[in-house]
Write an enzyme that holds these catalytic residues in place. Structure first.
Site, PDB file in Angstrom:
ATOM      1  N   LYS A  81       0.836  -1.209   0.000  1.00 38.60           N
ATOM      2  CA  LYS A  81       0.000   0.000   0.000  1.00 38.60           C
ATOM      3  C   LYS A  81       0.871   1.260   0.000  1.00 38.60           C
ATOM      4  O   LYS A  81       0.608   2.206  -0.734  1.00 38.60           O
ATOM      5  CB  LYS A  81      -0.930  -0.020   1.222  1.00 38.60           C
ATOM      6  CG  LYS A  81      -2.088  -0.989   1.045  1.00 38.60           C
ATOM      7  CD  LYS A  81      -2.796  -1.348   2.348  1.00 38.60           C
ATOM      8  CE  LYS A  81      -3.793  -2.474   2.080  1.00 38.60           C
ATOM      9  NZ  LYS A  81      -4.348  -3.082   3.271  1.00 38.60           N
ATOM     10  N   GLN A 138      -5.460  -1.954   9.462  1.00 39.06           N
ATOM     11  CA  GLN A 138      -5.188  -3.269   8.861  1.00 39.06           C
ATOM     12  C   GLN A 138      -5.771  -4.382   9.728  1.00 39.06           C
ATOM     13  O   GLN A 138      -5.507  -4.451  10.927  1.00 39.06           O
ATOM     14  CB  GLN A 138      -3.667  -3.435   8.690  1.00 39.06           C
ATOM     15  CG  GLN A 138      -3.264  -4.703   7.974  1.00 39.06           C
ATOM     16  CD  GLN A 138      -3.709  -4.733   6.505  1.00 39.06           C
ATOM     17  OE1 GLN A 138      -3.547  -3.766   5.771  1.00 39.06           O
ATOM     18  NE2 GLN A 138      -4.277  -5.844   6.092  1.00 39.06           N
ATOM     19  N   ASP A 185     -11.750   1.826   3.301  1.00 36.56           N
ATOM     20  CA  ASP A 185     -11.990   0.383   3.165  1.00 36.56           C
ATOM     21  C   ASP A 185     -13.475   0.091   2.943  1.00 36.56           C
ATOM     22  O   ASP A 185     -13.831  -1.024   2.543  1.00 36.56           O
ATOM     23  CB  ASP A 185     -11.552  -0.331   4.466  1.00 36.56           C
ATOM     24  CG  ASP A 185     -10.364  -1.253   4.233  1.00 36.56           C
ATOM     25  OD1 ASP A 185     -10.067  -1.545   3.057  1.00 36.56           O
ATOM     26  OD2 ASP A 185      -9.747  -1.686   5.224  1.00 36.56           O
TER      27      ASP A 185
END
Ligand code: NAD
Length: 285
Positions: A53, A97, A120
């Site tokens: 990322k 995460q 997300d």
């Protein structure tokens, strides 16, 4: 018949070029899209995703940083970290995460992220917006799958779309996106009786289970478009999908490979979502 390949890798490379141009334009207006990733602990898979990322952000000229926290951190400390990021105007996208250590309530943390910064798309508010077809943040893998289908102009409206796998992060949202585009959807899962009877009806078949070669040529209708989301490690260390690629490709009209399919699209859509979030927060075009 041999199916046409839907290469997520090539598509992601092209999209990233466009995103880099967009970031350049935003910078001229004094705005730099910024993504902050929060990583708790040292899970090797998570470390590797986070590195990917960071690299992708750098490639497109976006800003990014990683907040690394020890896996013994308390839930309260993590809550405070997210709270600070919610209030920080320089941060447009927040990604915590997953998975988090067992002593931390994952849903509680997701619920705390400002929905406008939830790149997300996991926040219940964004899930609700997806279901009611309102503007929000949509999760990256499902959106990447839609871009893959659109890249080949695959017709969705009126078609039978079957999604195998019904998780909150892939199966359910991709089924919803297909429904929103006018497909007739079937969402199969572990308790589905006679999986084959359903998958054989699919004009579009999306498989997100995590079982190597669950889907064989027998499961697939002649001419179907098949998207394989699965990531499975074989004993020799190689990576394979949920679809028996070699045999299914002889029957399908389109097929995505593993690796080089959905995986590269997921990170690219994360960057795209961060840019969208940035534009909305900064009120720029
Ligand atoms: P998950 O474990 O949360 O969900 C799996 C789903 O598959 C469940 O709904 C379950 O009911 C269903 N299932 C299990 N066995 C089945 C069977 N025999 N028949 C039919 N359905 C069955 O998984 P997930 O997080 O949705 O991920 C699925 C796969 O996709 C995994 O391999 C994961 O690594 C991969 N993945 C890839 C990306 C990417 O970017 N390429 C992103 C997310 C997930």
């Amino acid at each position: 018949m041999s199916a046409e390949l839907i290469s997520g890798k090539d598509l992601a490379t092209n999209i990233k070029k466009d995103l880099a141009v967009e970031v350049e334009e935003l910078k001229k207006q004094g705005v730099t899209p910024h993504l902050t990733v929060v990583l708790v602990g040292h899970d090797p898979a998570s470390e590797s995703y986070v590195k990917g990322k960071e690299k992708a952000c750098a490639e497109t000229g976006m800003g990014s940083n990683v907040i690394r926290l020890d896996e013994t951190i308390s839930e309260d400390e993590l809550i405070q970290t997210v709270d600070k990021l919610n209030k920080d105007d320089a941060v447009h996208g927040i990604l915590v995460q997953l998975p988090l250590p067992d002593h931390i309530d994952e849903q509680k943390i997701i619920d705390l992220i400002d929905p406008e910064k939830d790149v997300d798309g996991f926040h219940p508010v964004n899930i609700g917006r997806l279901v009611t077809e309102q503007e929000g943040m949509v999760s990256c893998t499902p959106l990447g799958i839609m871009e893959m289908l659109d890249s080949k102009n695959i017709e969705i409206q009126g078609k039978n779309a079957v999604v195998v796998g019904a998780s909150n992060i892939v199966g359910k949202p991709v089924a919803q996106l297909l429904l929103n585009r006018g497909a007739t959807i079937t969402n199969c899962h572990i308790y589905t009786e006679d999986l084959k009877a359903h998958t054989k009806m699919a004009d579009i078949l999306v498989v997100a289970v995590g079982k190597a070669h669950l889907i064989t040529a027998d499961h697939v209708k002649e001419g179907a478009a098949v998207i394989d989301v699965g990531i499975n490690r074989l004993e020799d260390g190689s990576m394979t999908g949920d679809v028996d690629f070699e045999n299914v490709k002889e029957k399908a009209s389109y097929i995505s490979p593993v690796p080089g399919g959905v995986g590269p699209m997921t990170i690219t859509i994360l960057l795209k979502n961060t840019i969208i979030a940035c534009k909305r927060q900064e009120n720029v075009e």
